[in-house]
Design an enzyme around this catalytic site. Structure first.
Site, mmCIF file in Angstrom:
data_model
loop_
_atom_site.group_PDB
_atom_site.id
_atom_site.type_symbol
_atom_site.label_atom_id
_atom_site.label_comp_id
_atom_site.label_asym_id
_atom_site.label_seq_id
_atom_site.Cartn_x
_atom_site.Cartn_y
_atom_site.Cartn_z
ATOM 1 N N CYS A 186 0.848 -1.192 0.000
ATOM 2 C CA CYS A 186 0.000 0.000 0.000
ATOM 3 C C CYS A 186 0.878 1.234 0.000
ATOM 4 O O CYS A 186 1.629 1.464 0.938
ATOM 5 C CB CYS A 186 -0.915 0.008 1.223
ATOM 6 S SG CYS A 186 -1.887 1.521 1.381
ATOM 7 N N GLU A 233 -4.638 -8.744 -1.838
ATOM 8 C CA GLU A 233 -4.540 -8.770 -0.367
ATOM 9 C C GLU A 233 -3.771 -7.562 0.104
ATOM 10 O O GLU A 233 -2.810 -7.113 -0.531
ATOM 11 C CB GLU A 233 -3.825 -10.051 0.064
ATOM 12 C CG GLU A 233 -3.531 -10.144 1.555
ATOM 13 C CD GLU A 233 -2.187 -9.558 1.967
ATOM 14 O OE1 GLU A 233 -2.030 -9.208 3.151
ATOM 15 O OE2 GLU A 233 -1.304 -9.420 1.089
ATOM 16 N N ARG A 285 -4.533 -11.264 13.293
ATOM 17 C CA ARG A 285 -3.922 -10.704 12.077
ATOM 18 C C ARG A 285 -5.023 -10.452 11.050
ATOM 19 O O ARG A 285 -5.470 -11.379 10.360
ATOM 20 C CB ARG A 285 -2.872 -11.673 11.514
ATOM 21 C CG ARG A 285 -1.983 -11.063 10.432
ATOM 22 C CD ARG A 285 -0.985 -12.084 9.925
ATOM 23 N NE ARG A 285 0.035 -11.471 9.102
ATOM 24 C CZ ARG A 285 1.173 -10.950 9.546
ATOM 25 N NH1 ARG A 285 1.425 -10.973 10.839
ATOM 26 N NH2 ARG A 285 2.048 -10.411 8.729
ATOM 27 N N ARG A 287 -6.546 -8.923 7.638
ATOM 28 C CA ARG A 287 -6.167 -8.536 6.291
ATOM 29 C C ARG A 287 -7.412 -8.322 5.447
ATOM 30 O O ARG A 287 -8.426 -9.018 5.635
ATOM 31 C CB ARG A 287 -5.283 -9.609 5.635
ATOM 32 C CG ARG A 287 -3.880 -9.701 6.207
ATOM 33 C CD ARG A 287 -3.095 -8.427 5.932
ATOM 34 N NE ARG A 287 -1.730 -8.479 6.397
ATOM 35 C CZ ARG A 287 -1.308 -8.091 7.591
ATOM 36 N NH1 ARG A 287 -2.195 -7.657 8.485
ATOM 37 N NH2 ARG A 287 -0.040 -8.127 7.915
#
Length: 476
Positions: A186, A233, A285, A287
């Site tokens: 990103c 992702e 976690r 995502r």
């Protein structure tokens, strides 16, 4: 020259040719291995099955022709080949083809191989990550291309190249595929220079808004190759980056390219596109997962990532089960580092800011680790393994011998591999051919493998539909 002499001469010539071919094959094998492993490790592997006293130096001289080159024995060749990944179980009878962009160490790839996919193209720029990738994933040189910088393919760093020239280059360099996988980084979306490009009549749509980001490279590949399905992702914060503008641009771009993104209408806290790895392994976690279907195929009906809950294991592994019984002392925090982290946590507790580290308790089956990050190699503070230290943040005598013996430790790279789902304590070991520092970075940048295996399983019937639809279109 009589008949026997002629026969002998031919046999000798053929034997010399065979020996030379054997040497070339051995040399090619060694070159492939030293791209992945340290020469010392390869020499150790040879010594384990050989009477020759192989060392880093003798192997290097052999490789560079500075010493007499003798063909490896059959046993040595067998040992060297064991250091390379075997073909997946479906080889060579694959059901579909996919590409792996910003591949890291291959965390997304496994699930798609397991459902019958063939990886035909991989792109990853980090050299150490490439070593780990090649140590664990089959990369057939005849049917698979490896690329480092994706911009060499998309030509996105060359302003003198027209969009059509870029698309043509992508089409030449990247094999046709049914599914595109990309864990793209990103980056801030910069609009600098947009007015100038518009005045030149060059940029339009996503070519304008996403220029300068790595998502732009993914978009160009999608535009050129038009895969039936893609899976993208990223970190959960992609949704909120730049007050939501980054995510808006991405979703608009994918729509412009002719794709329907699953669960696109869900934007609140209960967003099925955000998946937490804690449902599969003891690590929090989150995502964001974007699954897109090419609109003209009309195959997306019924697909939702909400159904991933049907793939949750009936019993999640515990922290205790992913740990080794004994580890080297180097993974136990030094007295100085532990004192610093302890006092840092104590200071922030007094301010009401919470702890400065994350402790997990092997004896507690419900214990869940914080998110493993790429900075884990620095101090391991986000996931520390309790070894019996009294966690009452009061006045502690750090010189007390009993206290010091119970200092917490960090995870080993092997335990990180298990926490991320790359291996299980009883399964085949994931090869780690890099230093601890690089391994921590790689696992911290990767994905929880069973999450994406579950997504792949959800997609399996839709991939089959896509291939069938494409066949019909080609016949028509």
């Amino acid at each position: 020259m009589n008949e026997l002499e002629l026969l002998a001469q031919n046999l000798i010539a053929q034997n010399e040719k065979d020996q030379q071919n054997k040497l070339e094959e051995d040399k090619a094998l060694i070159k492939k291995l030293v791209e992945i492993y340290d020469q010392k490790y390869v020499a150790e592997a040879l010594r384990a099955v050989s009477h020759n006293d192989w060392t880093r130096e003798t192997l290097n001289r052999w490789l560079n022709g500075k010493t007499a080159q003798k063909p490896f024995t059959a046993l040595e060749v067998k040992m060297l080949n064991r250091l390379l990944p075997e073909p997946p179980k479906n080889h060579p009878n694959y059901n579909f083809r996919f590409i792996d962009l910003f591949a890291g160490i291959g965390g997304i790839r496994k699930g798609f191989e397991d459902i019958g996919g063939q990886c035909v193209f991989t792109s990853e720029w980090n050299k150490d990550a490439v070593r780990t990738y090649k140590a664990n994933w089959y990369c057939d040189s005849q049917n698979h291309k490896f690329n480092s910088d994706i911009r060499e393919i998309t030509l996105s760093d060359n302003d003198k190249i027209s969009e059509q020239e870029a698309y043509d280059n992508i089409d030449r360099e990247i094999p046709d595929h049914d599914v595109l996988l990309a864990g793209f980084p990103c980056q801030p979306f910069s609009l600098a220079g947009v007015s100038k490009k518009n005045s030149l009549g060059r940029a339009h749509g996503f070519e304008c808004e996403t220029q300068g980001t790595l998502f732009f490279d993914v978009a160009r590949i999608i535009a050129s190759k038009k895969p039936a399905i893609f899976l993208l992702e990223n970190v959960k914060n992609l949704k909120s980056h730049d007050k939501g503008n980054t995510f808006r641009v991405i979703m608009n771009t994918l729509d412009e390219l002719g794709y329907i993104v699953s669960d696109a209408e869900h934007i609140g806290s209960d967003d099925p596109k955000v998946i937490d790895g804690k449902h599969f392994l003891p690590q929090h976690r989150e995502r964001i997962v974007l699954v897109g279907f090419r609109r003209d195929l009309n195959i997306d009906k019924g697909f939702t990532l909400r159904n991933i809950k049907n793939s949750y294991p009936s019993r999640r592994p515990t922290i205790h089960e992913i740990l080794d019984e004994k580890v080297e002392n180097k993974y136990i925090l030094s007295p100085l580092l532990w004192k610093y982290l302890y006092n840092y946590a104590k200071k922030h507790q007094a301010k009401g800011n919470g702890f400065g580290f994350g402790m997990v308790y092997p004896e507690n089956p419900e214990s869940v680790a914080r998110t493993l990050s790429a900075r884990y190699h620095k101090d391991g503070s986000e996931i520390l393994i309790d070894r019996g230290w009294d966690m009452n943040l009061g006045e502690i005598d750090f010189d007390d011998k009993n206290n010091q013996e119970n200092r917490p430790r960090r995870l080993t790279p092997r335990e990180c591999a298990r926490l991320m789902g790359f291996e299980s304590p009883t399964g085949t070991q994931f090869r780690i051919p890099v230093s601890d520092t690089q391994a921590y970075r790689q696992f911290g940048n990767s994905v929880v493998v069973p999450v994406f295996a579950a997504v792949a399983k959800l997609l399996e019937p839709y991939i089959a539909k896509a291939i069938e639809q494409d066949k019909k279109k080609k016949v028509a």
